[in-house]
Design a protein around this motif. Structure first.
Motif, mmCIF file in Angstrom:
data_model
loop_
_atom_site.group_PDB
_atom_site.id
_atom_site.type_symbol
_atom_site.label_atom_id
_atom_site.label_comp_id
_atom_site.label_asym_id
_atom_site.label_seq_id
_atom_site.Cartn_x
_atom_site.Cartn_y
_atom_site.Cartn_z
ATOM 1 N N PRO A 109 0.814 -1.225 0.000
ATOM 2 C CA PRO A 109 0.000 0.000 0.000
ATOM 3 C C PRO A 109 0.848 1.276 0.000
ATOM 4 N N GLU A 110 1.854 1.330 0.880
ATOM 5 C CA GLU A 110 2.715 2.515 0.931
ATOM 6 C C GLU A 110 3.552 2.634 -0.332
ATOM 7 N N LEU A 111 4.111 1.500 -0.773
ATOM 8 C CA LEU A 111 4.955 1.512 -1.962
ATOM 9 C C LEU A 111 4.165 1.956 -3.193
ATOM 10 N N LEU A 112 2.961 1.405 -3.353
ATOM 11 C CA LEU A 112 2.140 1.770 -4.507
ATOM 12 C C LEU A 112 1.661 3.214 -4.417
ATOM 13 N N GLY A 113 1.430 3.693 -3.203
ATOM 14 C CA GLY A 113 1.040 5.087 -3.047
ATOM 15 C C GLY A 113 2.094 6.020 -3.627
ATOM 16 N N ASP A 114 3.354 5.745 -3.313
ATOM 17 C CA ASP A 114 4.450 6.559 -3.837
ATOM 18 C C ASP A 114 4.593 6.386 -5.345
ATOM 19 N N PHE A 115 4.518 5.132 -5.797
ATOM 20 C CA PHE A 115 4.718 4.848 -7.219
ATOM 21 C C PHE A 115 3.626 5.492 -8.073
ATOM 22 N N LEU A 116 2.373 5.332 -7.665
ATOM 23 C CA LEU A 116 1.264 5.856 -8.459
ATOM 24 C C LEU A 116 1.214 7.384 -8.448
ATOM 25 N N ALA A 117 1.700 7.992 -7.364
ATOM 26 C CA ALA A 117 1.765 9.454 -7.342
ATOM 27 C C ALA A 117 2.738 9.970 -8.395
ATOM 28 N N LYS A 118 3.789 9.195 -8.659
ATOM 29 C CA LYS A 118 4.793 9.582 -9.655
ATOM 30 C C LYS A 118 4.406 9.124 -11.061
ATOM 31 N N ILE A 145 3.426 -9.323 -12.534
ATOM 32 C CA ILE A 145 4.402 -9.371 -11.451
ATOM 33 C C ILE A 145 3.837 -10.226 -10.331
ATOM 34 N N GLY A 146 4.663 -11.068 -9.748
ATOM 35 C CA GLY A 146 4.279 -11.839 -8.573
ATOM 36 C C GLY A 146 5.183 -11.481 -7.409
ATOM 37 N N ILE A 147 4.633 -11.480 -6.202
ATOM 38 C CA ILE A 147 5.429 -11.261 -4.991
ATOM 39 C C ILE A 147 5.164 -12.430 -4.056
ATOM 40 N N GLU A 286 9.864 -0.269 -13.883
ATOM 41 C CA GLU A 286 10.105 0.715 -12.823
ATOM 42 C C GLU A 286 9.480 0.271 -11.510
ATOM 43 N N LEU A 287 8.287 -0.331 -11.578
ATOM 44 C CA LEU A 287 7.629 -0.813 -10.366
ATOM 45 C C LEU A 287 8.416 -1.957 -9.736
ATOM 46 N N VAL A 288 8.911 -2.878 -10.551
ATOM 47 C CA VAL A 288 9.750 -3.959 -10.027
ATOM 48 C C VAL A 288 10.974 -3.380 -9.329
ATOM 49 N N ASP A 289 11.577 -2.347 -9.929
ATOM 50 C CA ASP A 289 12.740 -1.703 -9.318
ATOM 51 C C ASP A 289 12.379 -1.077 -7.980
ATOM 52 N N CYS A 290 11.202 -0.462 -7.894
ATOM 53 C CA CYS A 290 10.746 0.129 -6.626
ATOM 54 C C CYS A 290 10.589 -0.942 -5.551
#
Length: 298
Positions: A109-118, A145-147, A286-290
């Motif tokens: 949630p936090e990671l995607l919040g930052d990513f989607l804002a950019k 992508i899988g986690i 870029e998301l994978v890198d994040c």
């Protein structure tokens, strides 16, 4: 040319639906046109692709091979479209992620919040799934992508380790096990447990560990989140096993004792799983890198 994109879309639809009629309807083709396309494909390749039966159609061995290549080909087409979308501000990119419980509830949630804002032009679908479902979805191309957490072996996929977490036991501060520095998992089985819902990766993993040892968890209640789990533990309803990262965060606001588990499986590698990193759309890379830099960025 042996085929066009409509041929491949039709063939994939037939394989999914097990029906020529329904596949033709999906692609807005007449049944005659769909049948003609498949016959032409078979003629061009010189092999039978389908077995036509009363209850529908089944793939012939050559059809199974064509399906694999058709799916990969269409995935590449979609990735090409996604990469070209960056030049059209009116179209958004889309990334589909299948992830385990910890990823969905703790850090994504936090990671995607930052990513989607950019990246306002990108949409993300995040779904909680079991590890084997995540790996299969990435392999089949239904997830980009899988986690996952734990040991994953899947030939043909790229597995990128990005952090390590440990499973710990959480108890109420007055529980008999609260003062234990570390204990084996077996020592917890005589007590009532608080668990996650059956669809969670962690609960599925623990159930498998218990079953392999011929035991059974004394499950008092199952809940939907780590926070609900810890509130039940704090209230003395039972004990529970959860990732150390979640346990430490929640113990700041709850009266919990955290006890290490003397088990090799308690230490788990977190990994990103993709088909081929270089073939993902630029924003997915870029998301994978994040994700891979998440631990260092904390």
């Amino acid at each position: 040319m042996l085929f066009d994109l409509t041929d491949l879309r039709l063939f994939i639809a037939i394989a999914e639906l097990k029906s020529m009629t329904r596949a033709a309807e999906r692609l807005h083709l007449s049944l005659a046109a769909a049948s003609s396309r498949i016959k032409e494909l078979e003629a061009r390749f010189g092999v039978r692709l389908l077995y036509r039966e009363n209850k529908g159609v089944q793939l012939a061995p050559a059809g199974e091979t064509l399906l694999v290549h058709a799916q990969q080909f269409m995935q590449q087409v979609e990735r090409l479209k996604s990469d070209m979308q960056q030049y059209n501000n009116g179209i958004k990119g889309h990334v589909r992620i299948f992830a385990n419980t910890t990823a969905v509830t703790e850090f994504m949630p936090e990671l995607l919040g930052d990513f989607l804002a950019k990246h306002p032009q990108v949409n993300v679908a995040l779904e909680e799934r079991l590890n084997h479902d995540i790996v299969r979805a990435v392999h089949e191309g239904t997830a980009d992508i899988g986690i996952v957490a734990g040991d994953i072996q899947s030939p043909g996929l790229q597995i990128l380790n990005f952090s390590t977490d440990r499973l710990v036991l959480a108890t109420a501060s007055a529980h008999p096990l609260a003062q234990s520095g570390h204990i084996p998992f077996a020592a917890t089985l005589e007590y009532d447990h608080i668990g996650l819902h059956e669809g969670s990766t962690l609960q599925h993993f623990l159930n498998r560990i218990v079953a392999e040892n011929g035991k059974q968890l004394k499950m008092r209640i199952q809940v939907r989140s780590f926070e609900a789990m810890c509130r039940m533990i704090e209230a003395g309803v039972g004990i529970g096993i959860l990732p150390q990262s979640a346990a430490q965060r929640l113990s700041r606001s709850m009266r919990l004792a955290l006890v290490e588990l003397d088990e090799p499986w308690a230490v788990r590698e977190r990994s990103v799983v993709v088909q081929q990193l270089e073939t993902l759309p630029h924003y997915a890379r870029e998301l994978v890198d994040c994700i891979c830099r998440w631990e260092q960025a904390r």
